[in-house]
Design an enzyme around this catalytic site. Structure first.
Site, short mmCIF file in Angstrom:
data_model
loop_
_atom_site.label_atom_id
_atom_site.label_comp_id
_atom_site.label_asym_id
_atom_site.label_seq_id
_atom_site.Cartn_x
_atom_site.Cartn_y
_atom_site.Cartn_z
N CYS A 209 0.81 -1.22 0.00
CA CYS A 209 0.00 0.00 0.00
C CYS A 209 0.84 1.28 0.00
CB CYS A 209 -0.96 -0.04 1.18
SG CYS A 209 -1.90 -1.58 1.17
N HIS B 235 -2.91 8.18 5.85
CA HIS B 235 -3.11 6.88 5.22
C HIS B 235 -4.39 6.25 5.76
CE1 HIS B 235 -2.07 3.09 3.33
NE2 HIS B 235 -2.28 2.46 4.48
N HIS C 2 -9.82 1.45 0.35
CA HIS C 2 -8.36 1.44 0.35
C HIS C 2 -7.91 0.93 -1.02
CE1 HIS C 2 -4.29 1.16 1.16
NE2 HIS C 2 -4.24 0.28 2.13
#
Lengths: 415, 94
Positions: free
Chosen positions: A170, A308, A342
């Site tokens: 990620c 994030h 996400h």
């Protein structure tokens, strides 16, 4: 002795593919309207373990859009590479770089994803299980290798400079943009097409579910499931897409009279060296401090932190503790994960592209579904309603499995 | 199997797999130069032909000699004669 001037690094193009739209302006508009792309995916249920009802914020790309990339190039692309190429095409068009520029050897391509293509890896595995390996395409290898997005984009444009793919789950996109910034600062390239892409599939969902990281409250609607920093957060929602920048040496961009969308002031990446699946506040704080140092800025110079924060209990807690340690409650903070899901390896690029629009409109998009701030995430200036603010300097975080952190600091006004 | 049936099955691969317009598929067309296939496509063409006709081709030396669409049609006319059982099954399909 006169010190050499620090090279300045510009952003001259930005393209996106996302579940909310395929231009950053469209995505921004839908964010203003609080449109939510998360849907139940009963069509994925047979690939999930048990009787689970899957949900995701997945791109639904029309075939005719995919076919705007010719078969010759498209044949070696899984969805992640396809999304990267479509986003890169918009970014390059906006930058005004010519075919001659792209093929000069002075332009590079740094794009990454969590893995090459989860859907094509699954297809390959099924072919093995069914003893149908002989039926796989000659391009199957090119779809599933980890640097698939990078070489497919490079091949599409005829780019023959640096090609890299710092796959780091990620944090992939932010590391790619950061690496592009470093390559250009070192004088190795004049410009780099850089960012990340990813695709979400039932197997991706299952990977997070197995680690108790997928949102799990069956009583909430799909759009209520991702709630970063909230007291009752219970995991993330998977999304996908791509976010690609053209990162360019400042004087090179000026000489071309390119429109400068933003500047990269600083970058840092590190890892915690201790835990592969859990975030760690101390290492996140260190990463942000290193980025501030690289940018020659102090915490009070930052106008907004784009977190994030994916809505997992421990990840949000650790990032909140790091932000609190450095900024206290003096800098507005929000996460886009509640809106977009996400988007994994794409998130750093896609969210950075949206931040360009936020800055252009002097607006901070709030964290979605943040009705009650968790005690372990308190002490920050959480943006829970849309807020008007001039965003001159913005800090963006990405945090990934493997204990990886990445931070980029952008200047988005008053260059 | 008639030549027409062979042309139909072979052309299906070029249309569906290689996204070539049907009116481009005339027998004299050269596979590399005119239809713009490359070495990766040839691997997929052989795979597609194997699947379509249920005839193993990877070890077939004649397949290496094809240059035009007509070469493929002629090869499969020959293979149809050599594999009457497989071709009989294909002929039952609509």
């Amino acid at each position: 002795m006169k010190m050499p001037m620090k090279p300045r690094i510009a952003i001259t193009g930005a393209g996106v593919i996302s579940a909310l739209g395929n231009s950053r302006q469209e995505v921004y508009q839908k964010l203003l309207e609080d449109e939510c792309p998360t849907r139940k995916r009963p069509d994925w249920a047979d690939q999930m373990y048990g009787t689970y009802q899957p949900f995701a914020a997945a791109v639904d790309l029309p075939t005719e859009t995919a076919k705007t990339i010719s078969r010759h190039f498209r044949r070696s692309m899984g969805n992640a590479a396809l999304y990267a190429t479509l986003a890169a095409r918009d970014a390059v068009a906006e930058s005004g770089l010519t075919k001659e520029d792209l093929q000069s050897g002075r332009i590079g391509c740094i794009i990454s994803s969590t893995v090459g293509s989860p859907s094509e890896i699954y297809a390959s595995a099924m072919a093995v299980l069914r003893n149908e390996l002989q039926a796989l395409s000659s391009c199957q290898f090119f779809k599933i290798v980890s640097h698939s997005s990078a070489f497919n984009v490079a091949n599409y444009f005829g780019i023959c400079g640096v090609q890299l793919s710092p796959c780091s789950a990620c944090a992939s996109a932010l590391q790619s943009i950061g690496l592009a910034y470093e390559q250009i600062k070192l004088g190795h390239q004049d410009a780099i097409v850089a960012g990340g892409s990813d695709e979400t599939t039932p197997i991706v969902l299952e990977s997070f579910r197995f680690l108790n990281a997928l949102a799990k409250n069956p009583d909430w609607s799909p759009c209520e499931l991702s709630r970063p920093f909230a007291e009752d957060r219970c995991g993330l929602v998977c999304g996908d897409g791509a976010g690609i920048f053209v990162v360019e040496e400042w004087s090179h961009a000026q000489a071309r009279q390119a429109t400068i969308l933003g500047e990269i002031l600083g970058y840092a990446t590190n890892c915690n060296g201790a835990q592969i699946s859990q975030s760690d506040g101390a290492s996140i704080a260190y990463c942000m401090r290193q980025a501030l140092k690289d940018a020659n800025l102090n915490p009070e110079d930052i106008d907004y932190v784009s977190a994030h924060a994916t809505s997992t209990p421990s990840g949000d807690r650790e990032e909140a503790s790091a932000i609190r340690e450095i900024f206290g409650d003096t800098v507005p903070v929000s996460s886009l994960k509640g809106h977009l899901g996400h988007t994994l390896g794409a998130s750093g690029g896609l969210e950075s592209a949206i931040i360009l629009e936020m800055a252009k409109n002097d607006t901070i998009i709030p964290t979605k579904n943040l009705a009650r701030i968790a005690e372990d995430c308190a002490g920050l200036d959480h943006v829970t309603f849309r807020r008007q603010k001039r965003l001159r300097t913005v800090l963006k975080n990405c945090i990934a499995f493997g204990g990886v952190n990445a931070t980029i600091i952008y200047r988005l006004a008053d260059f | 199997m008639t030549r027409e049936k062979i042309i139909q099955l072979v052309n299906q691969i070029f249309i569906e797999q290689f996204e070539i317009e049907p009116d481009q598929l005339t027998p004299e067309k050269r596979i590399f130069e005119d239809l713009a296939l490359d070495s990766l496509d040839i691997v997929d063409l052989v795979t597609g032909l194997q699947q379509k006709f249920s005839i193993p081709l990877r070890e077939n030396k004649d397949i290496l000699e094809i240059r035009t669409l007509n070469d493929i049609y002629v090869l499969f006319e020959k293979l149809a004669a050599e594999h009457p059982d497989i071709i009989a099954k294909l002929n039952q399909d609509p």
